[in-house]
Structure formats: structure tokens, C-alpha cells
Design a protein around this motif. Structure first.
Motif, PDB file in Angstrom:
ATOM      1  N   VAL A  53     -12.853   4.688 -14.400  1.00  0.00           N
ATOM      2  CA  VAL A  53     -12.283   3.766 -15.037  1.00  0.00           C
ATOM      3  C   VAL A  53     -12.243   2.549 -14.308  1.00  0.00           C
ATOM      4  CG1 VAL A  53     -10.414   5.443 -16.109  1.00  0.00           C
ATOM      5  CG2 VAL A  53      -9.951   4.284 -13.783  1.00  0.00           C
ATOM      6  N   MET A  54     -12.048   1.625 -14.902  1.00  0.00           N
ATOM      7  CA  MET A  54     -11.995  -0.099 -14.751  1.00  0.00           C
ATOM      8  C   MET A  54     -10.831  -0.869 -14.946  1.00  0.00           C
ATOM      9  SD  MET A  54     -14.593  -3.223 -14.564  1.00  0.00           S
ATOM     10  CE  MET A  54     -16.021  -2.390 -13.425  1.00  0.00           C
ATOM     11  N   LEU A  55     -10.076  -1.525 -14.327  1.00  0.00           N
ATOM     12  CA  LEU A  55      -8.754  -2.117 -14.719  1.00  0.00           C
ATOM     13  C   LEU A  55      -9.345  -3.470 -15.530  1.00  0.00           C
ATOM     14  CD1 LEU A  55      -6.315  -2.116 -11.835  1.00  0.00           C
ATOM     15  CD2 LEU A  55      -6.720  -0.456 -13.633  1.00  0.00           C
ATOM     16  N   SER A  56      -8.722  -3.466 -16.707  1.00  0.00           N
ATOM     17  CA  SER A  56      -9.001  -4.836 -17.585  1.00  0.00           C
ATOM     18  C   SER A  56      -8.321  -6.154 -17.412  1.00  0.00           C
ATOM     19  CB  SER A  56      -9.097  -4.457 -19.031  1.00  0.00           C
ATOM     20  OG  SER A  56      -7.977  -3.598 -19.434  1.00  0.00           O
ATOM     21  N   ARG A  57      -6.970  -5.453 -16.739  1.00  0.00           N
ATOM     22  CA  ARG A  57      -5.796  -6.761 -16.404  1.00  0.00           C
ATOM     23  C   ARG A  57      -5.487  -6.569 -14.886  1.00  0.00           C
ATOM     24  NH1 ARG A  57      -2.036  -7.498 -21.515  1.00  0.00           N
ATOM     25  NH2 ARG A  57      -3.506  -7.270 -23.122  1.00  0.00           N
ATOM     26  N   ASN A  58      -4.905  -7.852 -14.567  1.00  0.00           N
ATOM     27  CA  ASN A  58      -4.441  -7.544 -13.098  1.00  0.00           C
ATOM     28  C   ASN A  58      -3.019  -7.031 -13.312  1.00  0.00           C
ATOM     29  OD1 ASN A  58      -6.468  -9.302 -12.087  1.00  0.00           O
ATOM     30  ND2 ASN A  58      -5.114 -10.954 -12.512  1.00  0.00           N
ATOM     31  N   ASP A  59      -2.702  -6.292 -12.318  1.00  0.00           N
ATOM     32  CA  ASP A  59      -1.461  -5.547 -12.368  1.00  0.00           C
ATOM     33  C   ASP A  59      -0.688  -5.687 -10.838  1.00  0.00           C
ATOM     34  OD1 ASP A  59       0.680  -3.731 -11.996  1.00  0.00           O
ATOM     35  OD2 ASP A  59      -0.047  -2.262 -13.385  1.00  0.00           O
ATOM     36  N   TYR A  60       0.270  -7.016 -10.955  1.00  0.00           N
ATOM     37  CA  TYR A  60       0.650  -7.407  -9.988  1.00  0.00           C
ATOM     38  C   TYR A  60       1.876  -6.374  -9.301  1.00  0.00           C
ATOM     39  CZ  TYR A  60      -1.398 -11.535 -12.241  1.00  0.00           C
ATOM     40  OH  TYR A  60      -2.277 -12.453 -12.750  1.00  0.00           O
ATOM     41  N   GLN A  61       2.270  -5.602  -9.996  1.00  0.00           N
ATOM     42  CA  GLN A  61       3.434  -4.750  -9.466  1.00  0.00           C
ATOM     43  C   GLN A  61       2.589  -3.572  -8.692  1.00  0.00           C
ATOM     44  OE1 GLN A  61       6.565  -5.036  -9.877  1.00  0.00           O
ATOM     45  NE2 GLN A  61       6.202  -6.874 -11.122  1.00  0.00           N
ATOM     46  N   LEU A  62       1.578  -3.127  -9.052  1.00  0.00           N
ATOM     47  CA  LEU A  62       0.649  -2.342  -8.109  1.00  0.00           C
ATOM     48  C   LEU A  62      -0.266  -2.658  -7.371  1.00  0.00           C
ATOM     49  CD1 LEU A  62      -0.387   0.117 -11.071  1.00  0.00           C
ATOM     50  CD2 LEU A  62       1.607   0.631  -9.388  1.00  0.00           C
TER      51      LEU A  62
END
Length: 611
Positions: A480-489
């Protein structure tokens, strides 16, 4: 609803404008003191151009032309002089320096104010840094270090890696451009050692960064590997920094995602910042990086000027290299004296950044007989005939696959090993290595040959082969590839993971991410709503990555997004083998079509500008 709004709604309905284009144009028409169809068109087209990667809309290109390919929606653009006059009298368009939503410059380029300001700030920051020479350099120490670290072989021509390192030592801004295997990272490792050797070098504060997590990880690994070959003591090697991060982590994203913690009023406490894969950086992010960097710090940008430009607006690295064909006479002599290399001054250089840009010219990955290297060169030169001949006769290294073959079947056969190794109990580290051996690249997201269709087809093939036995969305082995930034993680767009069973049996399935620190991070799937399967990925998303083997699936028909820079980028993701599937006419269109990004940055850098 007015006639102007009707036009916008019709264009939106025909997919000529997106939602943002429509709503921005309608809002500003409502604020204008002299609304008109020409204003409506200008606002909507400027917004749309920005979303397509341009920093501005060049009215020279479209004035007095019939716009839009749909016959029912054909619109005649006004003549340039009349159009400019109407815009400037509208009440929402101003000249440079005015506080208006849109800015029309002296060369008839129309900007959203935010992007005009980004470009101005970036140009000013670059010029100030480019004009700044580092005075406190011990030239004797530098010459000795260069001769030790760069084992120059006479008869091979100039050592451009040595010249690039010397340039970066002497100037506060340096841009090192080169194709795959030209030694950008090798140069940086030696550059880091040279900086440490200078008086006071032991206290320098460094940062290594890249636009994506994958690129940062590759930069860190490359530096770790290159350090081992340096003729230095263990203590000297240990002093060379190797920890890399994403640019977002470096600048410190606010948890709300509304900005960065580091900016002009809270600068980074650093002396040297080195950024890899600079071609991926858009004008907004590059501006914010320069804003956050103290004026006395060195900025060193690495990248390939021939690669695709950023997904967002701008082609910053290309603009920085435009007009930089060689240094001026004065700096040429300095480089000759320090390096002993043959450096020629170039009178054709028109940019004020000319002394800051060095192009590495020799590939150590692709030798003179490399088919991949020859193919990449032919693409760069726009030579479709030679490129096609190479693909048809390339043998084991490059190939044009038969159209009767299924890209999904070819790809599923490559990915079978990943599932086999999972079943055999392989380590997470080895699984990530296997995942980097092959990737199917696509030019588009949608359509029968787009990323979404290819990922579904490959998944289906793996189910048929018995490798995927779980009907759920989350199954062991799914990349899988992230499609958005996740600032919490603290995870960012473009980072890649593999779904696996957590080492703690009570945790069940989790997504493993390989951090730049070499440690595996485990994240619950429920915390990752914005990720996608990545057996296939777009060429844009592949930037900053390398694979042993790449298969490029092209669409059946030419498309405006296709260009030689995209094809070059896809080819140079491969280290050992490149294959292509597609139609001849689409391939030739792609090779002949160059990416054009409207921007005024190169002009700002080419001539003195009164800021």
C-alpha cells in the motif's frame, strides 16, 4: 444567473473546469466592479492552469484564439491588448505590487496572487543566496581534501563530481543536476566529509532531506553505503551525517496541517541543508524551505533537471538550471585553481545562478553499451525513431512487449515471490527488498490501462493463482501507498508499506512501514483510511524510487499528460531492465511532446529585478 455565470457553468458541465475553478471565478465575479466574460474566462483559466501545474496563465498563448476542443463550447478569447485592459479595470486584477486577487505582470502572465508572491519570494531568496560567497574557507585544506576524496583518473575528462563539491563548499547555493548513476549521492558524501574537514566543521549543523519518505530513505541508505568506500578514519566517517527526513518533517508540519513551524520568524537552526530529488519540489514548498533557511546557511539541491516536474504548480529545478551553461570567467578561474580540472567559462549562460549550477555528465550506472542509457538519451533528444528501434532490439535489458500479453499477468508473476517469501517466514526487511525488485508504472490513474484498473487486475490474477485467499480489503502481502499526509502518525504521502501479521499475535493484521532509521513501524489498518494498493503506480508517484525491473503500461491513445519527461522518468526508475507496452502512435506522440510549465521564475533569475 448572468451570462458570465452561464458560460462558467457550461464549461464546468463539459469538464473543462473543475469545481475550484468554477467557484473561484463565480466568487470573484461577484466582487468585481466590472464583471465580464473576459474576466470570467481569465479567472477560471488561471485557476485551472495552476491545478494543472502552471504557476501562471500566459495570455500570449491564448489571446485571440478559439478555446476548448468541444465544438459546442468553443469560445473566442479576446485580443491581448483589449483583454489586458479589461482585466486591469475589473477591480480584482492588479499589477505587480498591488493587493488584488490576481496579478497581471508586464509580460502578460496572469497569476493568482498567492502564486505570484511565492515566485517573487523564491526568486529574491535564490538571488540573495546565489550572490553570497562563503569567505571562511581554508583553501589549502579544501585542495588536500579534494585530492584525497576524489580519485581522479587523467584522460577521462573533467571530474565534474569534484567540481560540484568545490562549488558547494564555496557558495551558499549550489544545484547539482545529473541523470541516473552520475554520482549525485557519491558527490554529497564527499562534500559532507569536506565540510567536516574545514576549520569549525565539527560544529556544523546538517540536515538531509527529500520530498517523500521513500526518497529520504534511499538518500540515507545511499550515504551509508558510500561512506564505507571513503579513505577516512573511523572517527571521520562517524562524523559524516546520514540521517535523512522528508521536507515536511524538516520544516515541522503543524498538527492541524495548516502550515509549518519553521518559517522566516522561526528559522531552522542549521548550517547546511541538502535536499535530494529536487525536481519533485513545487514552487510553494521550495519557497517555504527558503523562507525557513537562515541566510548564512548553505543550501545544496540535488536532482535531475530532465525528470518530470512536481505534481503541484511549478518546474522549479528546471527553472533554476535554465540559462546555466557554465560559470562566469572569474569563478571559472577559481574552480580551476582549486580543483586542477578543465573548467570552461560559458558566455551563453544568462542566469545569475550560473555559478551555482553544476551538471554531472558521466553515468556510472549505464556505460556506453547500456541499452537503458541509450534509450533514456534518445528520449531526452526527442528521437522517437531511435528510441523505438532500441526497444525492439534491446534484448534482455529493454524490450517492447507484445500487445497480446497482459500487463496484469506479467506483473502478478513478478509479485508472486513476495507472497512466497511471506509464507516462508521471511523478515520484514527482506520483504521490502523484494517489493523494490519490480514495479508496474502507468501514465494515468483512470482508464483501462490506468493505475486503478491495473491494481484491480493484478489483484484478481493473484487471487486466481491462490496467493490471495482472503476476500477482505486487508490481506497479508498487500503493498500500500499513502495518498495523503497523516500528521498525527508522522507518515506522509508516497510512503509505502506492506500488510502483514503483527509480531504480537494479539494485534492481528497491521501495515509495516520501513522507516528511514531502519526501524519497522506497525500501524493498524483502521488508522490508514487514505492509502491505496500499489502493485501499479503512476510515473509521478514513482519519482524518488528505483527498481531492478520496470514495466511501463501506456494508454492506447495520446493524452495531454504524456510527454518525453514522463517517459524519461519511467525509464530511469529501472536499474537493470525496462519494458514497455503500448501503441506506436502513442509512444511517438509522447517522445515528441515536451512538458511546458508556465512560470516567470527563470526570467526573475536571468535579469536583475528591483524587488
Amino acid at each position: 444567473m448572468s451570462q458570465n455565470n452561464n458560460l462558467l457553468r457550461d464549461l464546468h458541465r463539459c469538464n473543462q473546469l473543475n469545481d475550484l475553478d468554477l467557484y473561484l471565478a463565480e466568487y470573484l465575479l461577484g466582487e468585481a466592479k466590472a464583471p465580464s466574460q473576459s474576466l470570467a474566462l481569465a479567472i477560471a483559466l488561471t485557476s485551472h492552469a495552476t491545478s494543472e501545474g502552471d504557476v501562471c496563465l500566459d495570455l500570449n498563448d491564448i489571446a485571440n484564439e478559439r478555446l476548448f476542443s468541444d465544438a459546442e463550447m468553443a469560445v473566442q478569447a479576446p485580443e491581448l491588448e483589449r483583454w489586458s485592459a479589461e482585466l486591469l479595470s475589473s477591480g480584482v486584477v492588479g499589477r505587480p505590487g498591488d493587493w488584488q486577487p490576481l496579478i497581471l505582470d508586464a509580460r502578460s502572465r496572469l497569476y493568482l496572487h498567492r502564486y505570484w508572491e511565492y515566485e517573487q519570494r523564491l526568486g529574491q531568496s535564490l538571488l540573495l543566496r546565489a550572490d553570497s560567497v562563503v569567505e571562511a574557507i581554508d583553501l589549502g585544506v579544501l585542495k588536500k581534501g579534494l585530492s584525497t576524496l576524489f580519485q581522479y583518473q587523467s584522460g577521462r575528462g573533467s571530474d565534474w563530481q569534484m567540481i560540484a563539491a568545490a562549488t558547494a563548499l564555496l557558495r551558499r547555493l549550489s544545484i547539482i543536476s545529473g541523470g541516473p548513476g552520475t554520482g549525485k549521492t557519491t558527490t554529497v558524501v564527499r562534500l559532507l566529509a569536506l565540510l567536516r574537514q574545514q576549520p569549525g566543521g565539527e560544529t556544523l549543523r546538517f540536515a538531509l532531506a527529500a520530498p517523500t519518505g521513500m526518497a529520504a530513505s534511499r538518500l540515507q541508505q545511499a550515504i551509508q553505503q558510500s561512506k564505507a568506500s571513503l579513505p577516512l578514519s573511523p572517527q571521520q566517517l562517524q562524523a559524516i551525517p546520514e540521517q535523512a527526513s522528508t521536507l515536511h518533517r524538516l520544516l515541522g508540519v503543524n498538527r492541524q496541517g495548516t502550515g509549518f513551524r519553521h518559517h522566516r520568524n522561526n528559522p531552522l537552526l542549521l548550517d547546511v541543508v541538502i535536499v535530494d530529488e529536487a525536481s519533485m519540489i513545487d514552487v510553494a514548498l521550495m519557497t517555504k524551505l527558503l523562507d525557513a533557511l537562515p541566510q548564512q546557511a548553505r543550501l545544496i539541491l540535488l536532482g535531475d533537471r530532465d525528470q518530470l516536474a512536481s505534481v503541484e504548480a511549478g518546474a522549479v529545478l528546471g527553472d533554476l538550471c535554465t540559462g546555466c551553461e557554465g560559470p562566469d570567467q572569474s569563478f571559472t578561474q577559481v574552480l580551476k585553481d582549486i580543483t586542477g580540472q578543465a573548467v570552461e567559462s560559458e558566455s551563453q549562460s544568462s542566469s545569475r545562478l550560473r555559478n551555482s549550477v553544476v551538471v554531472l555528465r558521466e553515468s556510472y550506472r549505464f556505460d556506453v553499451d547500456s541499452q537503458i542509457g541509450k534509450l533514456a538519451s534518445a528520449i531526452n533528444q526527442g528521437d522517437a525513431r531511435t528510441a523505438r528501434h532500441l526497444l525492439l532490439t534491446g534484448g534482455d535489458e529493454i524490450a517492447w512487449l507484445n500487445a497480446d500479453l497482459s500487463a496484469a499477468k506479467v506483473a502478478s508473476g513478478r509479485y508472486a515471490r513476495l507472497f512466497q517469501e511471506i509464507a516462508a517466514g521471511a523478515t520484514v526487511e527482506s520483504l521490502f527488498s523484494i517489493l523494490q525488485e519490480f514495479r508496474l508504472l502507468c501514465t494515468l490513474r483512470e482508464g483501462p490501462h490506468g493505475v486503478n484498473a491495473m491494481n484491480q487486475a493484478i489483484t484478481h490474477e493473484l487471487i486466481r493463482a491462490g496467493y490471495i485467499q482472503d476476500d477482505s480489503e486487508w490481506y497479508p502481502g498487500r503493498p500500500v501507498m499513502l495518498s495523503r499526509n497523516d500528521y498525527q502518525l508522522n507518515l506522509y504521502n508516497g510512503e509505502t508499506g506492506i500488510v502483514l501479521y503483527h509480531p504480537d499475535p494479539d494485534q492481528g493484521l497491521a501495515v509495516a512501514f520501513s522507516g528511514v532509521d531502519g526501524q519497522t513501524r506497525w500501524v493498524s489498518p483502521s488508522r490508514l483510511p487514505f492509502c491505496e494498493t500499489v502493485y501499479a503506480v503512476t510515473v509521478h508517484k514513482s519519482q524518488g524510487s528505483e527498481f531492478k525491473e520496470v514495466l511501463l503500461q501506456m494508454p492506447d491513445q495520446p493524452n495531454p499528460v504524456l510527454c518525453r519527461e514522463l517517459l524519461y522518468t519511467a525509464i530511469t526508475r529501472s536499474k537493470e531492465r525496462f519494458s514497455l507496452m503500448g501503441e506506436k502512435k502513442t509512444f511517438e506522440y509522447t517522445v515528441e511532446h515536451q512538458m511546458q510549465r508556465n512560470s516567470g521564475l527563470a526570467d526573475l533569475l536571468a535579469t536583475p529585478v528591483d524587488m
